[in-house]
Design a protein around this motif. Structure first.
Motif, PDB file in Angstrom:
ATOM      1  N   ALA A 151      -6.639   3.734-103.469  1.00 42.48           N
ATOM      2  CA  ALA A 151      -6.525   5.170-103.295  1.00 42.48           C
ATOM      3  C   ALA A 151      -7.933   5.761-102.204  1.00 42.48           C
ATOM      4  O   ALA A 151      -7.617   6.695-101.635  1.00 42.48           O
ATOM      5  CB  ALA A 151      -6.972   5.709-104.771  1.00 42.48           C
ATOM      6  N   LEU A 152      -8.808   4.928-102.209  1.00 46.66           N
ATOM      7  CA  LEU A 152     -10.087   5.462-101.422  1.00 46.66           C
ATOM      8  C   LEU A 152      -9.416   5.241 -99.991  1.00 46.66           C
ATOM      9  O   LEU A 152     -10.189   6.297 -98.982  1.00 46.66           O
ATOM     10  CB  LEU A 152     -11.389   4.587-101.511  1.00 46.66           C
ATOM     11  N   GLU A 153      -8.512   4.765 -99.501  1.00 51.96           N
ATOM     12  CA  GLU A 153      -8.090   4.667 -98.300  1.00 51.96           C
ATOM     13  C   GLU A 153      -7.238   5.819 -97.842  1.00 51.96           C
ATOM     14  O   GLU A 153      -6.950   6.217 -96.492  1.00 51.96           O
ATOM     15  CB  GLU A 153      -7.166   3.447 -97.777  1.00 51.96           C
ATOM     16  N   THR A 154      -6.951   6.633 -98.986  1.00 48.60           N
ATOM     17  CA  THR A 154      -5.896   7.762 -98.726  1.00 48.60           C
ATOM     18  C   THR A 154      -6.866   9.424 -99.087  1.00 48.60           C
ATOM     19  O   THR A 154      -6.314  10.465 -98.769  1.00 48.60           O
ATOM     20  CB  THR A 154      -4.855   7.925 -99.623  1.00 48.60           C
ATOM     21  N   VAL A 155      -7.872   9.196 -99.436  1.00 42.17           N
ATOM     22  CA  VAL A 155      -8.887  10.378 -99.835  1.00 42.17           C
ATOM     23  C   VAL A 155      -9.847  10.429 -98.838  1.00 42.17           C
ATOM     24  O   VAL A 155     -10.670   9.455 -98.609  1.00 42.17           O
ATOM     25  CB  VAL A 155      -9.340  10.222-101.225  1.00 42.17           C
ATOM     26  N   ASP A 156     -10.492  11.468 -98.218  1.00 40.56           N
ATOM     27  CA  ASP A 156     -11.548  11.816 -97.346  1.00 40.56           C
ATOM     28  C   ASP A 156     -12.753  11.618 -98.188  1.00 40.56           C
ATOM     29  O   ASP A 156     -13.068  12.301 -99.081  1.00 40.56           O
ATOM     30  CB  ASP A 156     -11.387  13.181 -96.632  1.00 40.56           C
ATOM     31  N   CYS A 242     -14.332  12.358-106.985  1.00 31.98           N
ATOM     32  CA  CYS A 242     -13.866  11.223-107.783  1.00 31.98           C
ATOM     33  C   CYS A 242     -12.541  11.403-108.563  1.00 31.98           C
ATOM     34  O   CYS A 242     -11.722  10.542-108.730  1.00 31.98           O
ATOM     35  CB  CYS A 242     -15.075  10.912-108.824  1.00 31.98           C
ATOM     36  N   MET A 243     -12.342  12.793-109.220  1.00 32.14           N
ATOM     37  CA  MET A 243     -11.122  13.034-109.575  1.00 32.14           C
ATOM     38  C   MET A 243      -9.814  12.739-108.653  1.00 32.14           C
ATOM     39  O   MET A 243      -8.827  12.100-108.886  1.00 32.14           O
ATOM     40  CB  MET A 243     -10.931  14.392-110.131  1.00 32.14           C
ATOM     41  N   ALA A 244     -10.151  13.170-107.412  1.00 31.61           N
ATOM     42  CA  ALA A 244      -9.131  12.958-106.267  1.00 31.61           C
ATOM     43  C   ALA A 244      -8.590  11.438-106.173  1.00 31.61           C
ATOM     44  O   ALA A 244      -7.475  11.125-105.977  1.00 31.61           O
ATOM     45  CB  ALA A 244      -9.519  13.598-104.924  1.00 31.61           C
ATOM     46  N   VAL A 245      -9.927  10.668-106.126  1.00 30.06           N
ATOM     47  CA  VAL A 245      -9.470   9.208-105.879  1.00 30.06           C
ATOM     48  C   VAL A 245      -8.924   8.890-107.120  1.00 30.06           C
ATOM     49  O   VAL A 245      -7.926   8.046-106.732  1.00 30.06           O
ATOM     50  CB  VAL A 245     -10.813   8.624-105.693  1.00 30.06           C
ATOM     51  N   LEU A 246      -9.400   8.990-108.376  1.00 26.65           N
ATOM     52  CA  LEU A 246      -8.576   8.259-109.372  1.00 26.65           C
ATOM     53  C   LEU A 246      -7.191   8.895-109.600  1.00 26.65           C
ATOM     54  O   LEU A 246      -6.302   8.235-110.322  1.00 26.65           O
ATOM     55  CB  LEU A 246      -9.369   8.575-110.769  1.00 26.65           C
ATOM     56  N   VAL A 250      -3.669   6.665-109.728  1.00 30.22           N
ATOM     57  CA  VAL A 250      -2.710   6.544-110.865  1.00 30.22           C
ATOM     58  C   VAL A 250      -1.278   6.780-110.194  1.00 30.22           C
ATOM     59  O   VAL A 250      -0.376   6.118-110.735  1.00 30.22           O
ATOM     60  CB  VAL A 250      -3.050   7.866-111.868  1.00 30.22           C
ATOM     61  N   ARG A 251      -1.358   7.591-109.283  1.00 32.64           N
ATOM     62  CA  ARG A 251      -0.041   7.596-108.510  1.00 32.64           C
ATOM     63  C   ARG A 251       0.487   6.685-107.513  1.00 32.64           C
ATOM     64  O   ARG A 251       1.757   6.790-107.276  1.00 32.64           O
ATOM     65  CB  ARG A 251      -0.388   9.167-107.719  1.00 32.64           C
ATOM     66  N   LEU A 252      -0.501   5.681-107.305  1.00 34.25           N
ATOM     67  CA  LEU A 252       0.071   4.437-106.547  1.00 34.25           C
ATOM     68  C   LEU A 252       1.160   3.517-107.335  1.00 34.25           C
ATOM     69  O   LEU A 252       1.108   3.513-108.451  1.00 34.25           O
ATOM     70  CB  LEU A 252      -1.060   3.553-106.223  1.00 34.25           C
TER      71      LEU A 252
END
Length: 252
Positions: A151-156, A242-246, A250-252
């Protein structure tokens, strides 16, 4: 009351630093909010968020709603985990503000810890008083850790680097650690320090809940600035990132 989670809400996100400032509608539609009374006292409220695309996730702010109501040393982990289990959640993803011990880490970095040192001693809420030994295995669930890393690869997160592993040491609190204590913990191999993950991770494992964490470096641990300008980052941007990453995990 029907004490079950809505369909497809298998994961619960625990918000740490700055979670109390979040506008949850930025991430999804709040379907329902529940606050359970437990044998260990009232649990923190749990919101169900319907995410764009149809997924549902639970969310709970450990430190309060709207404002900082309790610091890390006073979180009722037993009540919170008991409620999560009772409501049918099967996985916990959390974020935690931490201090950097390892000199390669700087404020704004994001760490997905792979090990934990429990340096607490007086927290009697370490079990549910019906102790059964959790199964042997990694402290943090490898599959959930991998999801957070992906998820960290998808969030700035351009303000800081992402680090795929590290040792989190949990101290008793509520006071901050001395420079001598931090030096001792550094010698023991700790990379970051906080006051939240123990006994939370042990309680989750006792109940059979998968668990993984995302750590945001909010400051340098005592004596570890090493000539760098002192910085403390506890503002709303921490919770939003942090909320955006988590949510992405969850959506992966």
């Amino acid at each position: 009351m029907n004490e079950t989670a809505p369909p497809d809400a298998a994961a619960l996100i625990y918000g740490g630093t700055a979670a109390y400032w979040l506008d949850l509608t930025e991430f999804g539609r709040v379907v329902e909010t529940r606050t359970l009374d437990t044998p260990y006292g009232p649990a923190a409220p749990i919101d169900w968020l319907a995410l764009p695309g149809g997924a549902v996730v639970g969310f709970s702010s450990r430190h309060g709603v709207g404002t900082l109501q309790r610091s890390a040393g006073f979180v009722n982990h037993r009540a919170n985990l008991w409620a999560a289990h009772r409501l049918g959640f099967r996985a916990i993803l959390s974020w935690n503000g931490v201090g950097a011990i390892n000199p390669v880490l700087t404020v704004g970095d994001l760490v997905v810890p792979d090990e934990l040192i429990d340096w607490t001693g007086g927290r009697r809420a370490g079990t549910f008083e019906r102790w059964r030994q959790p199964p042997a295995g990694p402290t943090f669930d490898p599959g959930l850790r991998a999801a957070i890393w992906q998820a960290l690869e998808t969030v700035d997160h351009s303000a800081g680097r992402a680090v795929p592993g590290g040792v989190y040491v949990c101290t008793e609190g509520p006071r901050l650690e001395t420079a001598a204590e931090i030096a001792l913990l550094a010698a023991a191999g700790a990379d970051v320090v906080g006051m939240t993950l123990a006994p939370e991770v042990w309680l989750a494992r006792e109940l059979g809940l998968r668990y993984a964490s995302l750590c945001y470096i909010t400051n340098y641990a005592t004596g570890r600035a090493r000539g760098r300008a002192p910085r403390r980052e506890f503002g709303p941007a921490v919770g939003q990132l942090c909320m955006a990453v988590l949510v992405a995990a969850v959506r992966l």
